[in-house]
Design a protein around this motif. Structure first.
Motif, short mmCIF file in Angstrom:
data_model
loop_
_atom_site.label_atom_id
_atom_site.label_comp_id
_atom_site.label_asym_id
_atom_site.label_seq_id
_atom_site.Cartn_x
_atom_site.Cartn_y
_atom_site.Cartn_z
N ALA A 1 0.82 -1.22 0.00
CA ALA A 1 0.00 0.00 0.00
C ALA A 1 0.85 1.27 0.00
CB ALA A 1 -0.92 -0.01 1.21
N TRP A 2 2.16 1.13 0.17
CA TRP A 2 3.06 2.28 0.16
C TRP A 2 3.67 2.49 -1.24
CZ3 TRP A 2 2.77 -1.37 4.04
CH2 TRP A 2 2.49 -0.92 5.33
N LEU A 3 3.25 1.69 -2.21
CA LEU A 3 3.92 1.67 -3.52
C LEU A 3 3.97 3.03 -4.21
CD1 LEU A 3 5.20 -0.49 -5.47
CD2 LEU A 3 3.02 -0.48 -6.65
N SER A 4 2.84 3.76 -4.19
CA SER A 4 2.77 5.00 -4.97
C SER A 4 3.75 6.06 -4.45
CB SER A 4 1.36 5.57 -4.93
OG SER A 4 0.49 4.72 -5.62
N ARG A 5 4.10 5.97 -3.17
CA ARG A 5 5.02 6.99 -2.61
C ARG A 5 6.32 7.03 -3.40
NH1 ARG A 5 4.25 6.27 3.89
NH2 ARG A 5 2.03 6.74 3.82
N LEU A 6 6.80 5.85 -3.82
CA LEU A 6 8.04 5.82 -4.59
C LEU A 6 7.75 5.81 -6.09
CD1 LEU A 6 9.94 3.17 -2.43
CD2 LEU A 6 10.60 5.56 -2.67
N ALA A 7 6.77 4.99 -6.49
CA ALA A 7 6.64 4.67 -7.92
C ALA A 7 5.99 5.77 -8.74
CB ALA A 7 5.85 3.37 -8.07
N ALA A 8 5.28 6.70 -8.09
CA ALA A 8 4.63 7.77 -8.86
C ALA A 8 5.68 8.55 -9.66
CB ALA A 8 3.86 8.68 -7.93
N GLU A 9 6.89 8.61 -9.12
CA GLU A 9 7.99 9.34 -9.79
C GLU A 9 8.50 8.62 -11.03
OE1 GLU A 9 10.20 12.01 -8.17
OE2 GLU A 9 8.17 12.42 -7.43
N TRP A 10 8.19 7.34 -11.15
CA TRP A 10 8.79 6.53 -12.22
C TRP A 10 7.79 6.22 -13.32
CZ3 TRP A 10 10.06 2.75 -7.74
CH2 TRP A 10 10.97 3.38 -6.87
N GLY A 11 6.79 7.05 -13.45
CA GLY A 11 5.82 6.89 -14.53
C GLY A 11 4.66 5.97 -14.18
N VAL A 12 4.60 5.51 -12.92
CA VAL A 12 3.49 4.63 -12.52
C VAL A 12 2.35 5.53 -12.03
CG1 VAL A 12 2.78 2.70 -11.06
CG2 VAL A 12 5.13 2.82 -11.92
N ARG A 13 1.43 5.82 -12.96
CA ARG A 13 0.42 6.83 -12.65
C ARG A 13 -0.84 6.24 -12.00
NH1 ARG A 13 1.05 9.33 -17.95
NH2 ARG A 13 -1.16 8.93 -18.20
N VAL A 14 -1.00 4.92 -12.10
CA VAL A 14 -2.16 4.29 -11.44
C VAL A 14 -1.89 4.29 -9.94
CG1 VAL A 14 -3.51 2.17 -11.19
CG2 VAL A 14 -2.57 2.80 -13.43
N PRO A 15 -2.73 4.96 -9.15
CA PRO A 15 -2.42 5.06 -7.72
C PRO A 15 -2.76 3.77 -6.96
CG PRO A 15 -4.48 6.19 -8.22
CD PRO A 15 -3.96 5.69 -9.53
N VAL A 16 -2.00 3.52 -5.90
CA VAL A 16 -2.33 2.43 -4.97
C VAL A 16 -2.69 3.08 -3.64
CG1 VAL A 16 -1.46 0.38 -3.78
CG2 VAL A 16 -0.68 0.88 -6.10
N ARG A 17 -3.87 2.74 -3.11
CA ARG A 17 -4.30 3.30 -1.81
C ARG A 17 -4.52 2.16 -0.83
NH1 ARG A 17 -4.47 9.02 -0.97
NH2 ARG A 17 -5.55 8.40 0.92
N ALA A 18 -4.39 2.50 0.44
CA ALA A 18 -4.59 1.50 1.49
C ALA A 18 -6.08 1.29 1.75
CB ALA A 18 -3.91 1.95 2.77
N GLY A 19 -6.57 0.07 1.52
CA GLY A 19 -7.92 -0.33 1.95
C GLY A 19 -7.71 -1.17 3.20
N ARG A 20 -7.71 -0.49 4.35
CA ARG A 20 -7.25 -1.19 5.55
C ARG A 20 -8.26 -2.21 6.06
NH1 ARG A 20 -4.45 2.45 9.82
NH2 ARG A 20 -6.59 2.69 10.54
N GLY A 21 -7.74 -3.36 6.47
CA GLY A 21 -8.58 -4.39 7.06
C GLY A 21 -8.11 -4.68 8.47
N TYR A 22 -9.03 -5.22 9.28
CA TYR A 22 -8.72 -5.54 10.67
C TYR A 22 -8.87 -7.03 10.89
CZ TYR A 22 -8.91 -0.57 11.86
OH TYR A 22 -8.65 0.77 11.94
N SER A 23 -8.12 -7.57 11.85
CA SER A 23 -8.32 -8.98 12.20
C SER A 23 -7.97 -9.21 13.66
CB SER A 23 -7.48 -9.90 11.30
OG SER A 23 -6.12 -9.83 11.63
#
Ligand SMILES: Cc1cc2nc3c(=O)[nH]c(=O)nc-3n(C[C@H](O)[C@H](O)[C@H](O)COP(=O)(O)OP(=O)(O)OC[C@H]3O[C@@H](n4cnc5c(N)ncnc54)[C@H](O)[C@@H]3O)c2cc1C
Length: 419
Positions: free
Chosen positions: A262-284
């Motif tokens: 879920a942290w992918l976009s923080r780095l990858a947005a700079e490298w042309g990865v424009r599809v965002p990844v957001r955290a859909g948090r789950g609990y257990s």
């Protein structure tokens, strides 16, 4: 070893960022192809979503999130703080841009495309696990049907319809509708409230934390290194990569794969990865039960997944769109208990342990991001949403093939991170 002249053109050393199921599987399958690997994680093995998830290796239920009905459900949930889907009503332009993009994908055309894109990952899911466990990963996968329980036969028709649509889109899921008595046999914890069921056959489950640690042990036993380092940036050139970590450390290799969930976009947005990844948090959490739990239990009406876990029951649910590092919200867990309590008997809810929250890496189009970035020798793997545990090993195997051969496998074309 970075930047050396290579006879075959493939990288000899790769740094993998992220020690979850996706990063470690990629590292393991790269080793199969003779590559030296170093895995970096800011916190250690299985520190993200790969620990407290439901542990289902359930390709048959890997149904994309972006169904049209989710839109109606999402709007209703906005006004119900106890709903399984939780979207905090606050000013977060990036989150609302993501949700708008997600909403635009909630139609059958996009959903069907997501089913087809995920198909090769689902088809290879169990076999890729078998490759791992047959070759040194000292953990077990447990074959079992997953049984869905419903409060009425009518409520079961929703899942049956989804499974039919999956089949029409190309993924046949072996399943059968079951009546009340058979449901009781399959799920002895069923309360009187559940009166109908659907049995999904040929699935498996694991203890995910134990499995991912065994995978990490296998990576190190085969000569790989796993280090704690929080990566802040990557310089990538045709002759190799330099990975920069907080505190000034640097790591060099021929190539790098960033698999930071879920942290992918923080780095990858700079490298042309424009599809965002957001955290859909789950609990257990884990609870002791008075009764047998032969296999996983799915409660679609309250969106809860239960799994046999270390002699007890792991209960998992909720989709909460908050930042991956925001604090645990006890009310979310209480909402899971309140909705599930009437449906199961013999569960000692008060004695729960292992309370946990983790971020599912969600993309707006239901398709993961696996492959090359705009920069040379720099790849990403992530965005598997609800199904990264099931799809992690198959992802690692396909990406290792792409990295070492330089050819994008046909199965990854629709997962292209630069789409
Ligand atoms: C409640 C719940 C139930 C689920 N149930 C299932 C299920 O039954 N079956 C299934 O298939 N899937 C399930 N999932 C989804 C599954 O857990 C995820 O899709 C999967 O774990 C994602 O794996 P990953 O390796 O991409 O990410 P993660 O496991 O989150 O790993 C990412 C890693 O990257 C590290 N990292 C982040 N940023 C940096 C950085 N800058 N530098 C270094 N390291 C960094 C993190 O510390 C973390 O260890 C569930 C998820 C949840 C929350």
């Amino acid at each position: 070893m970075a930047g050396v002249e290579r006879i075959d053109g493939g990288p000899r050393s790769v740094i993998v960022v992220g020690a979850g199921i996706v990063g470690l599987s990629t590292a393991w399958f790269l080793q199969e192809r003779g590559v030296d690997v170093t895995v970096l994680d800011r916190k250690g093995v299985a520190a993200g979503s790969s620990w407290g998830n439901a542990g289902w290796i359930a390709p048959g239920l890997a149904i994309p999130l972006n169904e049209p009905s989710v839109l109606r459900y999402g709007v209703k949930s906005l006004f119900n703080p106890k709903a399984p889907l939780h979207i905090p009503v606050k000013v977060d332009p990036a989150l609302w841009a993501f949700l708008t993009r997600f909403a635009a994908n909630c139609h059958w055309g996009s959903w069907t495309r997501a089913v087809r894109t995920n198909l090769p990952l689902n088809e290879e899911s169990i076999e890729a696990y078998d490759v791992l466990t047959a070759n040194g990963v000292a953990a077990t996968t447990n074959p079992a049907p997953i049984t869905a329980g419903f409060t009425s036969p009518r409520a079961a028709t929703g899942l049956l319809r989804e499974l039919r649509r999956m089949a029409e889109a190309g993924q046949q899921v072996p399943h059968a509708a079951v009546e009340r008595d058979q449901l009781r046999e399959l799920v002895p914890l069923t309360s009187d409230a559940l009166t109908a069921g659907v049995r999904i056959d040929e699935q498996r489950f694991v203890d995910p934390g134990t499995f991912v640690h065994a995978l990490a042990d296998s990576v190190t036993a085969r000569g790989g290194a796993i280090r704690i380092a929080e990566v802040t940036d990557v310089d990538a050139t045709p002759s190799g990569v330099t990975v920069h970590a907080r505190g000034g450390q640097t790591f060099r290799a021929d190539a790098a794969v960033v698999a930071t969930g879920a942290w992918l976009s923080r780095l990858a947005a700079e490298w042309g990865v424009r599809v965002p990844v957001r955290a859909g948090r789950g609990y257990s959490f884990t609870v002791p039960v008075d009764g047998e739990v032969p296999g996983p239990i799915y409660l679609p009406e309250v969106r809860v997944a239960c799994t046999p876990y270390q002699g007890a029951l792991r209960v998992a649910g909720t989709m909460e769109f908050r930042g991956p590092d925001e604090k645990f919200v006890p009310a979310r867990l209480e909402a899971i208990i309140a909705s599930t309590k009437p449906l199961l008997k013999g569960v000692r809810w008060e004695e729960r342990t292992d309370e946990w929250v983790g971020p599912r890496p969600v993309t707006p189009d239901g398709r993961p991001l696996i492959g090359a970035t705009r920069l040379p020798n720099l790849y990403v793997a992530g965005g598997h949403g609800m199904w990264g545990l099931a799809q992690g090993p198959a992802t690692g195997r396909l990406l290792a093939e792409q990295i070492t051969t330089g050819k994008q496998p046909a199965a990854l074309i629709d997962c292209d991170p630069l789409r």
